[in-house]
Design a protein around this motif. Structure first.
Motif, PDB file in Angstrom:
ATOM      1  N   PHE B 280     -13.410  -3.978   7.805  1.00 41.14           N
ATOM      2  CA  PHE B 280     -12.473  -2.756   8.014  1.00 41.14           C
ATOM      3  C   PHE B 280     -13.299  -1.664   7.612  1.00 41.14           C
ATOM      4  CE2 PHE B 280      -9.763  -0.323   5.080  1.00 41.14           C
ATOM      5  CZ  PHE B 280      -8.835   0.361   6.160  1.00 41.14           C
ATOM      6  N   ASP B 316       5.153  -7.284  -4.825  1.00 41.84           N
ATOM      7  CA  ASP B 316       4.443  -8.615  -4.475  1.00 41.84           C
ATOM      8  C   ASP B 316       3.903  -9.404  -5.545  1.00 41.84           C
ATOM      9  OD1 ASP B 316       2.511  -7.204  -5.455  1.00 41.84           O
ATOM     10  OD2 ASP B 316       1.547  -6.566  -3.346  1.00 41.84           O
ATOM     11  N   VAL B 317       2.997  -9.980  -5.334  1.00 37.09           N
ATOM     12  CA  VAL B 317       2.874 -10.754  -6.665  1.00 37.09           C
ATOM     13  C   VAL B 317       2.000  -9.910  -7.808  1.00 37.09           C
ATOM     14  CG1 VAL B 317       0.460 -11.543  -5.669  1.00 37.09           C
ATOM     15  CG2 VAL B 317       1.633 -12.935  -7.083  1.00 37.09           C
ATOM     16  N   ILE B 318       1.382  -8.956  -7.639  1.00 36.77           N
ATOM     17  CA  ILE B 318       1.031  -8.254  -8.732  1.00 36.77           C
ATOM     18  C   ILE B 318       1.750  -6.860  -9.165  1.00 36.77           C
ATOM     19  CG2 ILE B 318      -1.403  -9.050  -8.817  1.00 36.77           C
ATOM     20  CD1 ILE B 318      -2.238  -6.624  -7.183  1.00 36.77           C
ATOM     21  N   GLY B 319       3.159  -6.851  -8.521  1.00 32.93           N
ATOM     22  CA  GLY B 319       3.887  -6.074  -9.128  1.00 32.93           C
ATOM     23  C   GLY B 319       4.556  -5.028  -8.121  1.00 32.93           C
ATOM     24  N   ASN B 320       5.077  -3.992  -8.326  1.00 32.71           N
ATOM     25  CA  ASN B 320       5.854  -3.079  -7.663  1.00 32.71           C
ATOM     26  C   ASN B 320       4.848  -2.475  -6.642  1.00 32.71           C
ATOM     27  OD1 ASN B 320       8.045  -1.529  -6.670  1.00 32.71           O
ATOM     28  ND2 ASN B 320       7.200   0.040  -8.022  1.00 32.71           N
ATOM     29  N   VAL B 321       5.288  -2.452  -5.484  1.00 36.09           N
ATOM     30  CA  VAL B 321       4.464  -1.598  -4.379  1.00 36.09           C
ATOM     31  C   VAL B 321       5.162  -0.345  -4.291  1.00 36.09           C
ATOM     32  CG1 VAL B 321       3.291  -1.561  -2.175  1.00 36.09           C
ATOM     33  CG2 VAL B 321       4.303  -3.620  -3.158  1.00 36.09           C
ATOM     34  N   SER B 322       4.408   0.774  -4.613  1.00 34.48           N
ATOM     35  CA  SER B 322       5.224   2.243  -4.775  1.00 34.48           C
ATOM     36  C   SER B 322       5.313   2.805  -3.551  1.00 34.48           C
ATOM     37  CB  SER B 322       4.248   3.080  -5.825  1.00 34.48           C
ATOM     38  OG  SER B 322       3.089   3.041  -5.109  1.00 34.48           O
ATOM     39  N   LYS B 338       5.793   0.321   2.948  1.00 39.30           N
ATOM     40  CA  LYS B 338       4.380   0.025   3.731  1.00 39.30           C
ATOM     41  C   LYS B 338       3.640  -0.725   2.744  1.00 39.30           C
ATOM     42  CE  LYS B 338       1.462   3.794   3.946  1.00 39.30           C
ATOM     43  NZ  LYS B 338       1.136   5.162   3.471  1.00 39.30           N
ATOM     44  N   ARG B 340       0.508  -2.498   0.645  1.00 36.24           N
ATOM     45  CA  ARG B 340      -0.579  -1.824   0.049  1.00 36.24           C
ATOM     46  C   ARG B 340      -1.591  -1.567   0.942  1.00 36.24           C
ATOM     47  NH1 ARG B 340       0.245  -2.410  -5.349  1.00 36.24           N
ATOM     48  NH2 ARG B 340       1.717  -4.308  -6.118  1.00 36.24           N
ATOM     49  N   TYR B 341      -2.010  -2.265   1.929  1.00 36.41           N
ATOM     50  CA  TYR B 341      -3.110  -2.069   2.973  1.00 36.41           C
ATOM     51  C   TYR B 341      -2.661  -2.321   4.387  1.00 36.41           C
ATOM     52  CZ  TYR B 341      -3.233  -7.014   2.236  1.00 36.41           C
ATOM     53  OH  TYR B 341      -3.190  -8.432   1.837  1.00 36.41           O
ATOM     54  N   TRP B 347      -4.989 -11.199   8.614  1.00 36.84           N
ATOM     55  CA  TRP B 347      -4.654 -10.885   7.254  1.00 36.84           C
ATOM     56  C   TRP B 347      -3.357 -11.323   7.041  1.00 36.84           C
ATOM     57  CZ3 TRP B 347      -7.045  -5.436   6.005  1.00 36.84           C
ATOM     58  CH2 TRP B 347      -8.354  -5.429   6.313  1.00 36.84           C
ATOM     59  N   ASN B 348      -3.192 -11.588   5.540  1.00 41.53           N
ATOM     60  CA  ASN B 348      -1.814 -11.920   5.298  1.00 41.53           C
ATOM     61  C   ASN B 348      -1.246 -10.756   4.249  1.00 41.53           C
ATOM     62  OD1 ASN B 348      -2.852 -14.503   6.299  1.00 41.53           O
ATOM     63  ND2 ASN B 348      -3.856 -14.710   4.614  1.00 41.53           N
ATOM     64  N   TYR B 349      -0.010 -11.047   4.082  1.00 40.68           N
ATOM     65  CA  TYR B 349       0.680 -10.142   2.979  1.00 40.68           C
ATOM     66  C   TYR B 349       1.845 -10.802   2.793  1.00 40.68           C
ATOM     67  CZ  TYR B 349       2.038  -6.026   0.366  1.00 40.68           C
ATOM     68  OH  TYR B 349       2.283  -5.141  -0.695  1.00 40.68           O
ATOM     69  N   PRO B 350       1.968 -11.765   1.606  1.00 40.90           N
ATOM     70  CA  PRO B 350       3.084 -11.936   0.956  1.00 40.90           C
ATOM     71  C   PRO B 350       3.767 -11.046   0.164  1.00 40.90           C
ATOM     72  CG  PRO B 350       1.390 -13.193  -0.103  1.00 40.90           C
ATOM     73  CD  PRO B 350       0.863 -12.081   1.053  1.00 40.90           C
TER      74      PRO B 350
END
Lengths: 758, 494
Positions: B280, B316-322, B338, B340-341, B347-350
Motif C-alpha cells: 500500500f 471495532d475491537v480496539i474501540g470507537n472509530v471516530s 469510514k 480506519r483504513y 484485507w479484512n475489517y471486522p
C-alpha cells in the motif's frame, strides 16, 4: 425564629445531633467521592472509554488474559508474544493486584448478571478507587486531628489534587490506580494499630500491606516508612508495648503476605531495600528485652550497660548486613534505587531508566502545577503537627520529610507526596478555619485578667504556656482585634477564595494536562469542531487484521505494550524493559546502516518494523526525537559499533536536514522516517514540521525493507522486511538492478593503467 | 360467567392455532430431503420457453430464470426439479420461486433435495401450490444468486489499476427437462468486456453472443435435451470492491420498560477483490483522493437506517472509530461509516455498528390478550452500489424476560431456528431469545421483514422490580441481623 432555633438545637445537640452530624458527614463524603470520580471523566466524555498511554495497555491485556483463562493460568502465564524470541514469564514478573481486583469486580458483576465489558471496568477502576482514596484520607486525617473538618478537607483535597489525578484519570489503568488508595489506607491502619497497640489492627494493616505489595512496586515506600517511623519513635524514647505489638504484628504478617507474590518472593529478606524493616524489627526485640529487664532490675548502671549492649548488637547487625551485601547474599541496591540518591546516576549508568520522562528530576513549577495552594499550606500543616507531637504526628513529620525528598528526585514520586500534602494542608486549613469561624469573643474579658491577677504565678505561667502552644500568638492576648467580625470575615473569605481558586486550578489542570489518552490525539478544525487524529489505532488495527498472526513487529520499546494490546502481534521489546541487551539490539538495528540492521532483523525473525514519525503533523513525541536514547542504549552494549558522537554534526548539533551527518542519514530509523516523504511536497519543498527544517531534495532510499503501510497523517509508518533475494544478490544491488541501473564496473576505470611489477 | 370464560378459552385457543399456522409459512431448510441414490427426476415437464438472465452488475452474480413449463405427464404434477452442481449448491443463496403471471400469490415452497453426496448434480425441488393439470402451462420466475463465484483475473493489481472479474456459466440453462426454446442474457456493469466465449453459429441460429451495450445475449437456441451444457466464460471490468461478509451477528433487543429497541450488527467483513500487487502506498492514495477514481478499496459504507434511529455507534475491537457520520432528520437516518483504513482486496475489517430506536414504531400490542407483534427488518447491512454478500447471518431477537409463545414469520430462507434464554442485566430466568440462522444471503434481502409474535403477561413485566426489591430488603435484613450480633472476644461489659 425561636422555633427554628429550637429545631436546629434538637438537630445538633445530643444523640440526634450526633446522628445529624454523621449523616452530614456521610453526605459530604459521598459528594467528595462523586466529585473525585467525575473530575476524572474528562477523557471519557471528550473521547471515549479507552485505555490510555502505554503501561495501561499491558495491564489491560493481562486483565483480559486473567478473565479469559482464570487465575491459575494467569499465575503461570508465560507470554511468548513479547520479547521475541525470549518470551517473558509474565505471571511471575508482574504485580497482579490490579488485574486481580478488576477480575474480581468483573466476576462479581457477572454473578449479578450485569453485562459490563472488562474494558469499562479497567477504564473506570482508577476513578472508582479515587473515591475510596478520599475516604481513606478522611480516616487517616481524623486520626491526626480532633477536628472532623480536617478530615473532610483532606478528603476533598485528595479527591481533586492534580498530583493524584495525573495517575488516576479514567483510562489510566495503571498500578497506581489502586495503589494510592492502599497506601493511604495502610497508613491509616498503621496509625490505628499504633494508637491502640492492637494486634487486630496490626494484622489488618499487614493484610492491606500485602494487597499493596501485590499491586505496586512502590510498596517499598511503606516498607521503609513504617520502620523509619518506629525507629524515630524509639530514638525519641517513646518505645512502648503499643509500638512493639503493632510493629511486630505488621512486620511478621506483612512480610509473609508480601512473600506470596511471585515477583517479590524472597526479596523481603534478601534485598537491601527491605533491610531497614528487618533491622527495626530486630531493634524492637532488643529494646523490648531491655525494657523488660529494666522493669525488673531498677539499677541505673545496669540500664546504661544494657543500652550499650543494644548499641553493640545493632552495630554488629549492621556490620553483618553490610558484609552479607558485599558477599552477595543480600542483593545490593538496584540502579533505580541509586538514582534516588544521585539524580545523574541513571543517565550515565542506566540510560534506559533515564530515558523515561517520568523518571526525570522534578522541576519546581511542577509542585505548584500539581498541588497549587496545598504546597504552601503543607509546611504550615507539618508545623502544626509539632504542636501536639504524639506518635501519629511524628508519622506525618517523617512521611512529609521523606516524601518531599523523593518527589524532588523523580517526577513520578510526586504521587507519594500528594497524600501527605493533602493531609497537612487540611490540618493547617482546618485549624485556621476552626480558629476564625468558631471562636467566640470572651464574654467576660475581665475574668481572664482577674484570673491572671488573682491566681498564682504558676497557674498564669501555665496558661501562658498553653496559649503559646496554641500556636497563634494572637490567642495569647485575647483582646486584640481578632474577635472582630471584620477579621473573621476577611480571613475566612480569603481562605474561601483560595479554596475556590484551587478548585478552578484543579479542574483546569485535569482537563488540559492529564486527560489526554495519548493514543488518540485531538485537534481543532477551522470551524472549531473537534477533529480526532486516530493514526495509532488505524495502524494497529491494520496490523491486527492484515498481517499473519505471528508476524513479529520490531519497534522502539515505548510501543511494545500498545502493539501487544491493540495489534495483538508479537513484539521484540516492550515497556517492561527487563532485558537491556535486547533493547540495545533493537536500538542498534535502528541506528545502524541497513546492511548492519538487516542481519539483526533476520536473526530476530522480524517481519515488520514500526516507526512513529511526527514530521507531517508536527507531533513531537516521535521516534526521531527519541532516537538519541536508542543510540545511547545501543552504545552501552556496543560502544565500538554505535557512537552517539557520530549522530551530531561537527558543531555538535543534532540535525536531520541537509546538514545531518552521514551516520544519521544512513541509519535505518532516519531512512524509515523520511522515506518517500518528499513525494508529498513539491520538489525541494519537503518540510519537517517538528524539527522545523527543510528536508534534503533527495530522500533516503531503502533496500532491505519496503513500505507496507503509512497511517493517514503519517504518524505511524510500517515497513515490511524483505525476504532474501531469490538469486542471492544483496538487496542494494537487487533494487539497483530493478531500477535499470547498469552494474558499475568501477575496477576498470580507476586511474591510469599502471604496469604491475612484482 | 362460566360461559364467558369458556368462550374466552376457545377464542384464545383459536388465536394460538392461527399463530401456529402462520409460523408454518416459514420453514427452515435444515431437513434436506434424502432421496434414493438412483434418483432421477421424472420427465413430467417440458420447458416451452426459457429466458435465463445473469446480472453481473453487482459483486455477486444474480441469476433469474423465467420459464414457461408444461406438464407432459398424464396426471397432475406438482414437483419441478432444477439441477445444480454440488459446488454451486454450497454457494447458492436466496433461492426463490414465484408465479410470473400472478406475482402476489407469494413464494412457492422450495427444498434442496439430496440423493447422493458423491454426485455432482444436486437438485432444488419446487413444489407448485396447486398441481399442474396435464397439458397445462405455468410461468415460473426463479431467482437466486451465487456467493464467491467471481474470480479476479489477474489476481493482483496495482493500487490504481482496473480490476477484471471472471464468471463461468452455461449458455444453455441447466435443466432436467427438455427445453424447446431458450436464451441467456448477461448484463455487465460496463461495456468493457475484453474476453468472452463465442458460441459458433449452428443451423438456424446465428453466432452468439449478440451485444447491445453492456448486455450480451446468448441464443436463442432451439430444442435441447435435458442436461445440455455449453460452458461460457466472461471476463469483464469491475473496478469496485467485492464486499463479502463471512459472518454477521445481528442482535435485536426489545425492552418494554425502556420503550426501546436496540440493534447491533457485528460484521466480519472482507474484500474479495484482487489483492494489491505491491504494498500500500499512502502518497499515491492521498494524491488520488481528490479525483475519487474507481477503486477496489472500500472507503465508506452507508447504512440507511429506519427514520427515527438514534444514538448510533461504530466500533471495532480496539474501540470507537471516530470517522463516521450520522445524518438524521424527519425523512432519513443515514449512518455513513469510514473504516480506519481503506480496505483493499484481501484485507479484512471486522467491526460493529449499533443504534437505538423507539419501540413504538416496531411493536404493536394485539387488541386481545397479552400478545405483541414485532416487525423488524431482517437485515440492515450497508447499502452499497456494488452489493454485499453475506455468507452466514445469525439473527438474535432478544425478547423481554418472561415472553412466551414466540412465533415468527419471514420470507428470508432460513437454515435453522433456535429458542433459548439469554441472561443479562439482573435477569432471574433469562430473556426469551429467538435465534435465526440464514446462509448465503445477498443485500437484495435488505428490506425483508421479520415478524415475531409473542405473549408477555403483565406479571412478567413486574418480575424484575420485585426481585430487586426483595433482594435489597434481604440484604438490609441480613446486615441488620449481622450488625446485632456480638462477635467480640471480650467479656460482657454491662
Amino acid at each position: 425564629m425561636a422555633d427554628s432555633g429550637s429545631i436546629t438545637e434538637s438537630f445538633f445537640k445530643g444523640s440526634s445531633g450526633r446522628n445529624t452530624r454523621g449523616l452530614l458527614r456521610l453526605t459530604i463524603l459521598s459528594l467528595i467521592a462523586a466529585a473525585a470520580i467525575s473530575s476524572r471523566l474528562f477523557s471519557v466524555i471528550r473521547f471515549e472509554s479507552i485505555i490510555h498511554e502505554f503501561d495501561p495497555w499491558f495491564n489491560f491485556r493481562a486483565t483480559k488474559y486473567l478473565v479469559q483463562h482464570g487465575f491459575y493460568d494467569f499465575w503461570d502465564w508465560f507470554d511468548d508474544r513479547t520479547w521475541h524470541p525470549l518470551g517473558r514469564v509474565t505471571g511471575g514478573t508482574l504485580y497482579p493486584g490490579l488485574m486481580v481486583t478488576s477480575g474480581a469486580i468483573y466476576h462479581a458483576l457477572r454473578a449479578l448478571t450485569i453485562p459490563v465489558d472488562i474494558r469499562n471496568i479497567c477504564v473506570l477502576l482508577a476513578p472508582g478507587f479515587s473515591g475510596l482514596t478520599a475516604y481513606a484520607t478522611y480516616l487517616f486525617t481524623n486520626e491526626m486531628s480532633t477536628s472532623p473538618s480536617a478530615g473532610l478537607l483532606a478528603a476533598a483535597f485528595m479527591g481533586i489534587a492534580p498530583g493524584y489525578i495525573s495517575r488516576s484519570v479514567a483510562g489510566s489503568y495503571d498500578n497506581e490506580a489502586i495503589a494510592i488508595f492502599l497506601l493511604v489506607f495502610t497508613f491509616f491502619l498503621w496509625i490505628k494499630a499504633l494508637k491502640l497497640g492492637s494486634a487486630f489492627w496490626g494484622a489488618l494493616c499487614a493484610l492491606f500491606y500485602g494487597y499493596m505489595v501485590s499491586a505496586w512496586g512502590g510498596y517499598v515506600f511503606i516498607t521503609n516508612l513504617i520502620p523509619l517511623h518506629v525507629f524515630v519513635l524509639v530514638c525519641m524514647g517513646r518505645f512502648s508495648p503499643r509500638v512493639y505489638v503493632s510493629y511486630c504484628t505488621w512486620y511478621a504478617l506483612g512480610t509473609l503476605a508480601s512473600m506470596q507474590i511471585p515477583f517479590v518472593g524472597f526479596l523481603p529478606i534478601r534485598s537491601s531495600e527491605h533491610m531497614s524493616a528487618l533491622g527495626v524489627f530486630g531493634l524492637l526485640q532488643l529494646v523490648g528485652f531491655v525494657e523488660f529487664v529494666r522493669a525488673g532490675v531498677p539499677s541505673k548502671q545496669f540500664a546504661t550497660l544494657l543500652r550499650g549492649f543494644v548499641l553493640v548488637v545493632f552495630a554488629i547487625a549492621f556490620g553483618g548486613l553490610v558484609l552479607l551485601t558485599v558477599s552477595g547474599v543480600i542483593a545490593p541496591w538496584t540502579g533505580r534505587f541509586y538514582s534516588l540518591w544521585d539524580t545523574g546516576y541513571a543517565k550515565i549508568h542506566i540510560p534506559i531508566i533515564a530515558s523515561v520522562s517520568e523518571h526525570q528530576p522534578t522541576a519546581w513549577p511542577a509542585f505548584f502545577f500539581d498541588l497549587n495552594m496545598l504546597i504552601w499550606l503543607f509546611p504550615a500543616g507539618v508545623y502544626l503537627c509539632f504542636q501536639k507531637l504524639a506518635d501519629e504526628q511524628v508519622f506525618v513529620v517523617v512521611y512529609a520529610i521523606l516524601a518531599s525528598y523523593f518527589s524532588g528526585v523523580m517526577v513520578r514520586l510526586m504521587l507519594t507526596l500528594t497524600p501527605i500534602v493533602c493531609v497537612s494542608a487540611a490540618l493547617a486549613l482546618s485549624s485556621l478555619l476552626d480558629t476564625y469561624l468558631t471562636i467566640k469573643s470572651p464574654t467576660e474579658p475581665t475574668d481572664s485578667s482577674a484570673d491572671a491577677v488573682n491566681g498564682t504565678t504558676a497557674s498564669s505561667k501555665k496558661a501562658e504556656k498553653a496559649a503559646k502552644q496554641d500556636g497563634l500568638r494572637s490567642l495569647s492576648k485575647p483582646l486584640v482585634g481578632i474577635y472582630t467580625t471584620f477579621s473573621k470575615t476577611s480571613v475566612v473569605s480569603a481562605l474561601t477564595a483560595y479554596l475556590l481558586i484551587f478548585v478552578l486550578h484543579c479542574t483546569w489542570v485535569t482537563s488540559n494536562a492529564y486527560s489526554s489518552p495519548s493514543v488518540v490525539l485531538a485537534s481543532r478544525m477551522p470551524d472549531g469542531s473537534q477533529h480526532i487524529i486516530d493514526d495509532y489505532r488505524e495502524a494497529y488495527q491494520w496490523l491486527r487484521q492484515n498481517t499473519p498472526e505471528n508476524a513479529k513487529i520490531m519497534s522502539w520499546w515505548d510501543y511494545g505494550y500498545q502493539i501487544g494490546g491493540m495489534a495483538d502481534r508479537p513484539t521484540l521489546v516492550d515497556n517492561n524493559t527487563w532485558n537491556n541487551t535486547h533493547i540495545a539490539t533493537v536500538g542498534k538495528a535502528m541506528s545502524s546502516r541497513e546492511e548492519v540492521s538487516y542481519p539483526i532483523m533476520r536473526q530476530h525473525e522480524v517481519d515488520y518494523v514500526l516507526v512513529v514519525f511526527g514530521g507531517l503533523l508536527g507531533y513531537s513525541g516521535d521516534d526521531i526525537n527519541k532516537f538519541l536514547w536508542m543510540v545511547r542504549i545501543a552504545e552501552g552494549i556496543w560502544p565500538d559499533e554505535v557512537k552517539e558522537r557520530d549522530f551530531f554534526t561537527d558543531r555538535g548539533e543534532y540535525r536531520v536536514d541537509e546538514g545531518a551527518t552521514e551516520t544519521m542519514k544512513n541509519s535505518l530509523m532516519y531512512k524509515m522516517s523520511y522515506y518517500n516523504y518528499g513525494a508529498l511536497f513539491p520538489p525541494g519543498q519537503a518540510q519537517d514540521r517538528v524539527r522545523g527544517v527543510r528536508m534534503p531534495e533527495k530522500g533516503p532510499e531503502l533496500n532491505t525493507v519496503e513500505e507496507a503501510f503509512t497511517s493517514e497523517n503519517w504518524i505511524i509508518r510500517i515497513y515490511k522486511v524483505k525476504d532474501l533475494d531469490n538469486v542471492g544478490r544483496d538487496h542494494a544491488s537487487a533494487s539497483s538492478f530493478a531500477k535499470g541501473n547498469k552494474k558499475k564496473k568501477t575496477t576498470k576505470r580507476r586511474g591510469p593503467k599502471v604496469l604491475r611489477v612484482e | 360467567m362460566r360461559l364467558l370464560a369458556t368462550v374466552a378459552a376457545v377464542l384464545s385457543l383459536g388465536s394460538t392455532a392461527l399463530c401456529a399456522e402462520k409460523s408454518n409459512s416459514t420453514k427452515p431448510l435444515t431437513s434436506r430431503q434424502i432421496l434414493p441414490a438412483n434418483f432421477k427426476p421424472p420427465q413430467t415437464f417440458k420447458n416451452v420457453n426459457l429466458v435465463h438472465i445473469i446480472n453481473l452488475e453487482k459483486s455477486y452474480p444474480k441469476e433469474s430464470i423465467n420459464v414457461v413449463i408444461e406438464n407432459t405427464a398424464s396426471t397432475a404434477q406438482d414437483e419441478y426439479f432444477i439441477p445444480f452442481t454440488s459446488s454451486q449448491m454450497e454457494t447458492i443463496g436466496g433461492f426463490e420461486v414465484k408465479d410470473r403471471k400472478d406475482p402476489d400469490s407469494g413464494l412457492f415452497e422450495v427444498e434442496a433435495v439430496e440423493f447422493d453426496t458423491e454426485s455432482d448434480t444436486q437438485f432444488y425441488r419446487i413444489r407448485l401450490p396447486t398441481p399442474l393439470a396435464p397439458k397445462a402451462q405455468q410461468t415460473l420466475g426463479i431467482s437466486f444468486s451465487y456467493l464467491s463465484a467471481l474470480e479476479p483475473l489477474p489476481k493482483h493489481v496495482g493500487q490504481q489499476e482496473s480490476q477484471y472479474l471472471v464468471y463461468t456459466f452455461s449458455a444453455y440453462c441447466p435443466s432436467t427437462y427438455v427445453t424447446l426454446k431458450q436464451k441467456t442474457e448477461v448484463k455487465f456493469p460496463s461495456t468493457n468486456v475484453p474476453e468472452y466465449t463465442i458460441v459458433p453459429a449452428t443451423a438456424g441460429e446465428s453466432e452468439s453472443p449478440q451485444k447491445a451495450g453492456s448486455k450480451f445475449t446468448y441464443g436463442s437456441f432451439g430444442e435441447l435435451p435435458a442436461g445440455a451444457v455449453e460452458p461460457v466464460k466472461v471476463r469483464y471490468e469491475f473496478t469496485k470492491p467485492v464486499i463479502h461478509v463471512s459472518r454477521l451477528e445481528r442482535d435485536i433487543e426489545v425492552s418494554h420498560w425502556g420503550g426501546n429497541i436496540a440493534f447491533e450488527d457485528r460484521f466480519t467483513l472482507h474484500n474479495h477483490a484482487a489483492n494489491l500487487s505491491k504494498q500500500f502506498n499512502r502518497v499515491e492514495w492521498a494524491s488520488q483522493q481528490y479525483y475519487n477514481p474507481p477503486s477496489t478499496a472500500i472507503k465508506e459504507l452507508k447504512f440507511p437506517l429506519r427514520v427515527g434511529s438514534t444514538e448510533p455507534y461504530f466500533t471495532d475491537v480496539i474501540g470507537n472509530v471516530s470517522t463516521s457520520r450520522f445524518r438524521s432528520n424527519k425523512r432519513e437516518a443515514n449512518l455513513e461509516i469510514k473504516p480506519r483504513y481503506p480496505i483493499f482486496g484481501g484485507w479484512n475489517y471486522p467491526f460493529r455498528v449499533g443504534w437505538n430506536a423507539d419501540l413504538k414504531k416496531f411493536l404493536r400490542k394485539l387488541k386481545t390478550g397479552n400478545g405483541y407483534v414485532l416487525n423488524v427488518p431482517f437485515l440492515e447491512g450497508p447499502k452499497q452500489p456494488e452489493g454485499v454478500s453475506y455468507e452466514h447471518i445469525e439473527l438474535r431477537v432478544i425478547l423481554p424476560e418472561g415472553a412466551e409463545n414466540v412465533q415468527y414469520s419471514t420470507t428470508v430462507p432460513l437454515v435453522s431456528v433456535e429458542h433459548s434464554l439469554h441472561r443479562t442485566f439482573m435477569d432471574t430466568t433469562g430473556r426469551t431469545t429467538l435465534t435465526l440462522t440464514a446462509i448465503n444471503i445477498v443485500d437484495d434481502f435488505r428490506d425483508r421483514e421479520l415478524i415475531v409474535t409473542y405473549d408477555y403477561p403483565l406479571l412478567a413485566g413486574f418480575r424484575k422490580p420485585l426481585v430487586i426489591f426483595t433482594a435489597v430488603v434481604g440484604v438490609f435484613c441480613a446486615a441488620w441481623a449481622i450488625g446485632g450480633l456480638d462477635i467480640g472476644i471480650h467479656g460482657k461489659k454491662k
